[in-house]
Design a protein around this motif. Structure first.
Motif, PDB file in Angstrom:
ATOM      1  N   LEU A 295      -5.767   9.808  -4.801  1.00  0.00           N
ATOM      2  CA  LEU A 295      -5.119  10.344  -3.604  1.00  0.00           C
ATOM      3  C   LEU A 295      -4.401   9.245  -2.837  1.00  0.00           C
ATOM      4  N   ARG A 296      -5.099   8.118  -2.687  1.00  0.00           N
ATOM      5  CA  ARG A 296      -4.503   7.010  -1.934  1.00  0.00           C
ATOM      6  C   ARG A 296      -3.273   6.461  -2.654  1.00  0.00           C
ATOM      7  N   ALA A 297      -3.375   6.305  -3.967  1.00  0.00           N
ATOM      8  CA  ALA A 297      -2.246   5.788  -4.734  1.00  0.00           C
ATOM      9  C   ALA A 297      -1.066   6.752  -4.676  1.00  0.00           C
ATOM     10  N   GLY A 298      -1.357   8.044  -4.814  1.00  0.00           N
ATOM     11  CA  GLY A 298      -0.271   9.018  -4.745  1.00  0.00           C
ATOM     12  C   GLY A 298       0.427   8.995  -3.401  1.00  0.00           C
ATOM     13  N   ASP A 299      -0.353   8.902  -2.319  1.00  0.00           N
ATOM     14  CA  ASP A 299       0.249   8.851  -0.989  1.00  0.00           C
ATOM     15  C   ASP A 299       1.075   7.578  -0.799  1.00  0.00           C
ATOM     16  N   ARG A 300       0.494   6.437  -1.212  1.00  0.00           N
ATOM     17  CA  ARG A 300       1.189   5.162  -0.963  1.00  0.00           C
ATOM     18  C   ARG A 300       2.466   5.041  -1.771  1.00  0.00           C
ATOM     19  N   LEU A 301       2.436   5.495  -3.021  1.00  0.00           N
ATOM     20  CA  LEU A 301       3.619   5.361  -3.871  1.00  0.00           C
ATOM     21  C   LEU A 301       4.743   6.295  -3.433  1.00  0.00           C
ATOM     22  N   LYS A 302       4.410   7.364  -2.692  1.00  0.00           N
ATOM     23  CA  LYS A 302       5.453   8.257  -2.190  1.00  0.00           C
ATOM     24  C   LYS A 302       6.106   7.710  -0.931  1.00  0.00           C
ATOM     25  N   LEU A 303       5.435   6.785  -0.274  1.00  0.00           N
ATOM     26  CA  LEU A 303       5.958   6.232   0.965  1.00  0.00           C
ATOM     27  C   LEU A 303       6.829   5.014   0.696  1.00  0.00           C
ATOM     28  N   SER A 304       7.330   4.415   1.754  1.00  0.00           N
ATOM     29  CA  SER A 304       8.330   3.347   1.651  1.00  0.00           C
ATOM     30  C   SER A 304       7.858   2.202   0.756  1.00  0.00           C
TER      31      SER A 304
ATOM     32  N   LEU B 172      12.348  -1.327  11.214  1.00  0.00           N
ATOM     33  CA  LEU B 172      11.663  -0.074  11.523  1.00  0.00           C
ATOM     34  C   LEU B 172      12.122   1.095  10.664  1.00  0.00           C
ATOM     35  N   GLU B 173      13.307   1.012  10.087  1.00  0.00           N
ATOM     36  CA  GLU B 173      13.857   2.142   9.345  1.00  0.00           C
ATOM     37  C   GLU B 173      12.986   2.469   8.122  1.00  0.00           C
ATOM     38  N   GLY B 174      12.541   3.711   8.040  1.00  0.00           N
ATOM     39  CA  GLY B 174      11.721   4.163   6.926  1.00  0.00           C
ATOM     40  C   GLY B 174      10.250   3.865   7.086  1.00  0.00           C
ATOM     41  N   ALA B 175       9.854   3.178   8.139  1.00  0.00           N
ATOM     42  CA  ALA B 175       8.451   2.796   8.309  1.00  0.00           C
ATOM     43  C   ALA B 175       7.629   3.881   8.977  1.00  0.00           C
ATOM     44  N   GLY B 176       8.291   4.840   9.634  1.00  0.00           N
ATOM     45  CA  GLY B 176       7.575   5.855  10.397  1.00  0.00           C
ATOM     46  C   GLY B 176       6.547   6.627   9.584  1.00  0.00           C
ATOM     47  N   PRO B 177       6.933   7.231   8.453  1.00  0.00           N
ATOM     48  CA  PRO B 177       5.945   7.973   7.661  1.00  0.00           C
ATOM     49  C   PRO B 177       4.777   7.090   7.189  1.00  0.00           C
ATOM     50  N   LEU B 178       5.083   5.827   6.880  1.00  0.00           N
ATOM     51  CA  LEU B 178       4.018   4.929   6.434  1.00  0.00           C
ATOM     52  C   LEU B 178       3.049   4.640   7.580  1.00  0.00           C
ATOM     53  N   LEU B 179       3.571   4.445   8.775  1.00  0.00           N
ATOM     54  CA  LEU B 179       2.705   4.215   9.941  1.00  0.00           C
ATOM     55  C   LEU B 179       1.893   5.465  10.284  1.00  0.00           C
ATOM     56  N   ASP B 180       2.509   6.625  10.087  1.00  0.00           N
ATOM     57  CA  ASP B 180       1.763   7.872  10.305  1.00  0.00           C
ATOM     58  C   ASP B 180       0.606   7.971   9.325  1.00  0.00           C
ATOM     59  N   TRP B 181       0.867   7.623   8.064  1.00  0.00           N
ATOM     60  CA  TRP B 181      -0.185   7.668   7.045  1.00  0.00           C
ATOM     61  C   TRP B 181      -1.306   6.685   7.372  1.00  0.00           C
ATOM     62  N   LEU B 182      -0.916   5.534   7.935  1.00  0.00           N
ATOM     63  CA  LEU B 182      -1.919   4.543   8.340  1.00  0.00           C
ATOM     64  C   LEU B 182      -2.658   4.965   9.611  1.00  0.00           C
ATOM     65  N   LYS B 183      -2.154   6.024  10.273  1.00  0.00           N
ATOM     66  CA  LYS B 183      -2.753   6.561  11.499  1.00  0.00           C
ATOM     67  C   LYS B 183      -2.728   5.533  12.639  1.00  0.00           C
ATOM     68  N   ILE B 184      -1.589   4.853  12.750  1.00  0.00           N
ATOM     69  CA  ILE B 184      -1.398   3.911  13.850  1.00  0.00           C
ATOM     70  C   ILE B 184      -0.839   4.685  15.037  1.00  0.00           C
ATOM     71  N   GLN B 185      -1.494   4.601  16.177  1.00  0.00           N
ATOM     72  CA  GLN B 185      -1.057   5.331  17.361  1.00  0.00           C
ATOM     73  C   GLN B 185       0.306   4.823  17.821  1.00  0.00           C
ATOM     74  N   TRP B 186       1.092   5.743  18.369  1.00  0.00           N
ATOM     75  CA  TRP B 186       2.461   5.392  18.776  1.00  0.00           C
ATOM     76  C   TRP B 186       2.474   4.267  19.800  1.00  0.00           C
ATOM     77  N   ARG B 187       1.565   4.291  20.734  1.00  0.00           N
ATOM     78  CA  ARG B 187       1.605   3.274  21.786  1.00  0.00           C
ATOM     79  C   ARG B 187       1.211   1.882  21.286  1.00  0.00           C
ATOM     80  N   HIS B 188       0.726   1.821  20.039  1.00  0.00           N
ATOM     81  CA  HIS B 188       0.331   0.529  19.476  1.00  0.00           C
ATOM     82  C   HIS B 188       1.279   0.082  18.362  1.00  0.00           C
ATOM     83  N   ARG B 189       2.465   0.710  18.310  1.00  0.00           N
ATOM     84  CA  ARG B 189       3.482   0.317  17.341  1.00  0.00           C
ATOM     85  C   ARG B 189       4.561  -0.514  18.049  1.00  0.00           C
TER      86      ARG B 189
END
Length: 545
Positions: free
Chosen positions: A43-52, A100-117
């Motif tokens: 699951l983790r590999a599938g998610d990571r390889l689909k992201l940036s 920052l371009e393309g990093a949003g979905p990866l940060l969402d997957w990492l569950k990083i809160q918006w105020r800490h980005r």
């Protein structure tokens, strides 16, 4: 993405596909915990390889007081992560992104809160183009009180592309850190960096001694070629060296794949240890003809096919005497006990119907035949797979005796069946009996009237009262007796030969049907399990290689 990186991802994809087959085929054969871990990796590999693939996630991990947050600020060049004074601790993960371009979905997957980005939009202007694509994380302290109830640090350590362990001179050998994390890093050298921070607190000789001691400690724990960088977040010492190490990983764009490969290698080692590949036999997925015939023969013996054929032949021979035997011997034999009762055969069809379970020995013989087949196919297999083949062979063993009984009942001959030529011979025999009786009457008449002259014969008797006819009538009577006896012997021989031929045909048909039942109820389940076994080990070899 470079050609080399593309090929590496394709190779990883093939190994992950093989791992997916292992997870699919492994239940009941492999440790459930190991399969669960493999599922999580997929699951983790599938998610990571689909992201940036243009971004590299680098996590700064460390214990309380190691200076991790200060180092994070130093690398980013901004005061992004708060540093404590009395009790240093990071409560939530902070992220600094170069590009920052393309990093949003990866940060969402990492569950990083918006105020800490945070974004380093000016990275190129500052001459840090080599860091473009970096996502730098400042993780919560893994040994803080909050970490006891919040596994955010552990979660991100598991998914980061590159982990930088920040250690301090006082606690770099801390047992909790090494026991919980470092011992699991064997094979992860390419995606793990160790930083001995707060180097400004040590003299050069002390720093060299600490570096050597840390290197030895890591090697003893299985990290073959540890990458160690000495830094001081407060003075900036060694920070550029750390940036260079991180920049190399970011530039190569391979850290994400390397991390997954390292995790896959570690899991594969455990899998191969649990399910050794080297000595695993490779049985054919289809059972050979010799084993098929052996199983069919064993099942035929278990249900008594030869005995049924012999009984049929004996019963036919005994019953034929009632129809085609010379009546006089048969009448005499009728005074003796019934041969069928002495054979204790009864109705053979009822006997066959009893095969399904009324005779306790027969299911045991069926089970023994199945066991022999399974044992012959599983020599050298891992015990889990040996049991799997046995279970497959026995999967329908409870229904097997009944199925055999039903099939054989359909083939069993009707013991009350009387062929038409038996009836014709019976008429012929009684005709001969009539002729014999008539001959005896003729002889009696000729003796009374023609020889002894007891009285004048009636005109109607004519020739029958002539003594001259006695030789010819006697010859006729003897001929009738001989013809009757010859007919009886010849007919019995024909019946015996026919019964033997019918027995052979019946046994062939029974064996054919038994083989068909064995194919559907034993062989096919076993072949599916053998195919599963071979496919499983092919997948293990694909992951291992």
């Amino acid at each position: 993405m470079s050609v080399g990186t593309t090929q590496t991802r394709q190779g990883l994809g093939s190994r992950l596909a093989a791992l997916a087959r292992i997870v699919e085929l492994g239940p009941g054969r492999v440790d459930p915990k190991l399969l669960a871990e493999a599922g999580r990796l997929l699951l983790r590999a599938g998610d990571r390889l689909k992201l940036s693939s243009e971004h590299t996630v680098v996590a700064l991990a460390g214990g309380t007081g190691s200076g991790k947050s200060t180092l994070f600020n130093s690398v980013s060049g901004l005061e992004l992560s708060p540093t404590g004074v009395r009790r240093p601790t990071t409560a939530r993960t902070h992220a600094c992104v170069w590009g920052l371009e393309g990093a949003g979905p990866l940060l969402d997957w990492l569950k990083i809160q918006w105020r800490h980005r945070f974004a380093r939009a000016s990275a190129l202007d500052r001459g840090e183009s080599q860091l473009h694509g970096l996502i730098l994380l400042d993780l919560p302290d893994h040994d803080s009180i909050r970490a006891l109830t919040d596994n955010e640090a552990d979660r991100l350590i598991q998914v980061a592309d590159l982990v930088v362990w920040v250690l301090d001179p006082q606690k770099y050998a801390d047992a909790s850190t090494h026991r919980r994390y470092v011992t699991d890093l064997a094979g992860h050298e390419a995606v793990t960096v160790f930083v001995l921070n707060q180097a400004d607190r040590l003299e050069p000789e002390e720093l060299a001694e600490c570096m050597a001691d840390l290197d030895g400690l890591l090697r003893r724990e299985g990290v073959e070629n540890p990458v160690i960088v000495a830094t001081s977040a407060t003075t900036g010492q060694g920070v550029d060296n750390l940036k260079a190490v991180i920049a190399e990983a970011v530039t190569n764009r391979r850290a994400a794949v390397q991390r997954l490969e390292a995790d896959l290698d570690r899991l594969t080692r455990r899998l191969v240890k649990a399910m050794p590949v080297q000595d695993a036999p490779v049985p054919p997925s289809s059972i050979d003809d010799a084993r098929r015939i052996g199983l069919a023969d064993a099942l035929c013996d278990a249900v008594g096919v030869p005995a049924i054929g012999e009984a049929m032949e004996n019963v036919y021979a005994a019953r034929s005497a009632e129809w085609v035997g010379w009546p006089y011997p048969r009448w005499i034999a009728g005074l003796r006990p019934d041969p069928l009762k002495s054979l204790r055969l009864g109705d053979l069809r009822d006997e066959i119907r009893g095969i399904g379970g009324s005779v306790s020995a027969q299911p045991a013989e069926v089970d023994a035949a199945i066991q022999a087949l399974a044992d012959g196919l599983t020599v050298g297999m891992h015990e889990a797979w040996r049991n799997g083949v046995r279970e497959a062979a026995r999967s329908r063993s409870a229904q097997l005796p009944e199925a055999l009984a039903e099939e054989l009942t359909e083939v069993a001959p009707r013991l009350d069946r009387v062929p038409g030529w038996w009836r014709a011979l019976l008429v012929w025999q009684y005709l001969l009996v009539g002729l014999f009786v008539a001959g005896l009457a003729w002889i009696g008449t000729a003796l009374v009237y023609g020889v002894f002259g007891a009285a004048n014969p009636p005109a109607a008797l004519g020739l029958f009262a002539d003594a001259a006819s006695l030789p010819w009538v006697g010859l006729m009577v003897l001929s009738v007796l001989g013809l009757g006896a010859l007919t009886a012997v010849a007919s019995r021989n024909f019946i015996v030969l026919g019964a033997g031929t019918e027995r052979e045909g019946m046994e062939r048909e029974m064996r054919r049907r038994v083989a068909g039942i064995a194919q559907s109820m034993v062989i096919e389940p076993v072949e599916r399990e053998l195919a599963r076994y071979n496919e499983f080990y092919s997948a293990v070899r694909a992951v291992h290689d």
